[in-house]
Write a protein that holds these residues in place. Structure first.
Motif, short mmCIF file in Angstrom:
data_model
loop_
_atom_site.label_atom_id
_atom_site.label_comp_id
_atom_site.label_asym_id
_atom_site.label_seq_id
_atom_site.Cartn_x
_atom_site.Cartn_y
_atom_site.Cartn_z
N SER A 243 43.43 21.34 -15.42
CA SER A 243 43.29 20.15 -16.26
C SER A 243 42.38 20.41 -17.46
O SER A 243 42.28 19.59 -18.35
CB SER A 243 42.74 18.98 -15.43
OG SER A 243 41.48 19.32 -14.87
N GLY A 244 41.68 21.54 -17.47
CA GLY A 244 40.73 21.82 -18.55
C GLY A 244 41.36 22.58 -19.69
O GLY A 244 40.89 23.66 -20.06
N CYS A 245 42.44 22.05 -20.24
CA CYS A 245 43.18 22.77 -21.29
C CYS A 245 43.07 22.11 -22.65
O CYS A 245 43.83 22.44 -23.56
CB CYS A 245 44.65 22.89 -20.90
SG CYS A 245 44.94 24.08 -19.56
N VAL A 246 42.14 21.16 -22.80
CA VAL A 246 41.95 20.47 -24.08
C VAL A 246 40.55 20.80 -24.59
O VAL A 246 39.57 20.67 -23.85
CB VAL A 246 42.13 18.95 -23.92
CG1 VAL A 246 42.01 18.25 -25.28
CG2 VAL A 246 43.48 18.62 -23.28
N THR A 247 40.45 21.21 -25.84
CA THR A 247 39.15 21.54 -26.42
C THR A 247 38.38 20.26 -26.74
O THR A 247 38.88 19.14 -26.53
CB THR A 247 39.31 22.36 -27.71
OG1 THR A 247 39.83 21.51 -28.75
CG2 THR A 247 40.25 23.54 -27.49
#
Length: 330
Positions: A243-247
């Motif tokens: 889920s940590g794929c957005v900067t």
């Protein structure tokens, strides 16, 4: 030879493919400008080539038939020089998703088309999007980024349903493989939807749209949990994409109109997925879950349509002439 006019189905599908692919061109142009991994970049490049070809080919049909060319989306709807918003693993997951969705959409368009040149277009497009899907999966497998469906042990012999207990929402049996397919795929698509909403919420300058995207994020997260819990009840651990794929970038990337339209497309796809899953599932509690969650998506989509309409962003598909209005004018 007399020219054969396009049917209503052909016009509708050409319009839909033009608008959606013109949007996809803008999204992929930005992803191509920000992707870092060279192998993933090659997949983005191919996806962009497909979207541009479909947009160009469908536009040609409208011109040749003397039909109004849809506005769709243009370079004005994207800032390709904006900082990186989505990390490369998400980009690859997104490519897998549009390859899968594109192949299905072009197959449906082909199935309702009669004219050979239209069928040729959709046949080529379906073939190309299938290739895109395979490229994205192969790249994901090679890089350890592809999220596989669950692996399970199954019974040794063919069995038949012996009673209504098999369908019961109370005496819940373990899941069958068809039900597993839909639960897993809906977890995956909701995870993608959550990441898209996260990125859109932090880059729009509109408080109303930001609130709408945050709501979409929470709906996707809630639905993923519902499906994951069902898998866990059958002692199957759901494979979850990262889920940590957005900067942390807050610089605007896409126009509010594009973001809202894209969410309307995703909502429609979600409802279609749930409808298919509901039909395929043989446990009544699963059917009820899909039906109630589909209502939540429908209400969310309606609110999104209201935002599009109030801002004058909702382009109308071609429609039949209103004969009553014509008689009034005459």
């Amino acid at each position: 030879m007399k020219k054969i006019d396009l049917t209503s189905s052909e016009i509708g599908m050409l319009w839909t493919q033009y608008v959606q692919n013109s949007m996809t061109v803008q999204i992929l142009s930005y992803l191509l400008a920000t992707v870092e991994d060279e192998e993933i970049k090659a997949v983005v490049t191919y996806a962009l080539e497909i979207a541009r070809d479909v947009t160009s080919d469908t536009r040609s049909f409208f011109k040749e038939e003397g039909l109004p060319i849809p506005k769709g989306f243009t370079e004005e709807d994207v800032e390709v020089n904006a900082p990186k918003l989505f990390l490369d693993p998400f980009i690859l997951m997104f490519l897998e998703s549009i390859g899968k969705a594109g192949a299905a959409a072009h197959a449906v368009s082909l199935a309702v088309s009669s004219r050979k040149d239209v069928r040729d277009l959709f046949t080529k497009s379906a073939t190309n999007t299938m290739k895109l899907y395979n490229m994205s999966v192969d790249t994901g497998l090679a890089k350890g980024l592809y999220v596989r469906p669950p692996q399970i042990d199954v019974q040794d012999e063919v069995e038949y349903v012996e009673g209504k207990k098999y369908f019961s929402p109370f005496n819940k049996r373990v899941l069958n493989t068809v039900e597993l397919i839909h639960l897993f795929e809906n977890i995956k698509t909701n995870s993608i939807g959550e990441m898209i909403c996260t990125g859109f919420a932090q880059t729009t300058k509109s408080k109303k749209i930001q609130s709408y995207m945050e709501r979409g994020k929470q709906i996707s997260r809630k639905h993923s949990k519902v499906f994951a819990d069902i898998l866990m009840d059958s002692d199957i651990r759901p494979p979850m994409p990262s889920s940590g794929c957005v900067t942390n970038s807050t610089s605007p990337v896409f126009s509010d109109r594009l973001m809202m339209f894209f969410k309307s497309v995703l909502s429609a796809a979600g409802q279609g997925n749930y409808s298919t899953a509901s039909t395929a599932s043989m446990r009544y509690d699963l059917v009820l879950n899909y039906q109630r969650l589909s209502v939540e998506i429908a209400l969310y989509a309606q609110d999104g349509a209201d935002i599009l309409m109030k801002n004058g962003w909702l382009e109308e598909p071609p429609q039949a002439l209103d004969r009553k209005e014509l008689r009034k004018k005459s």
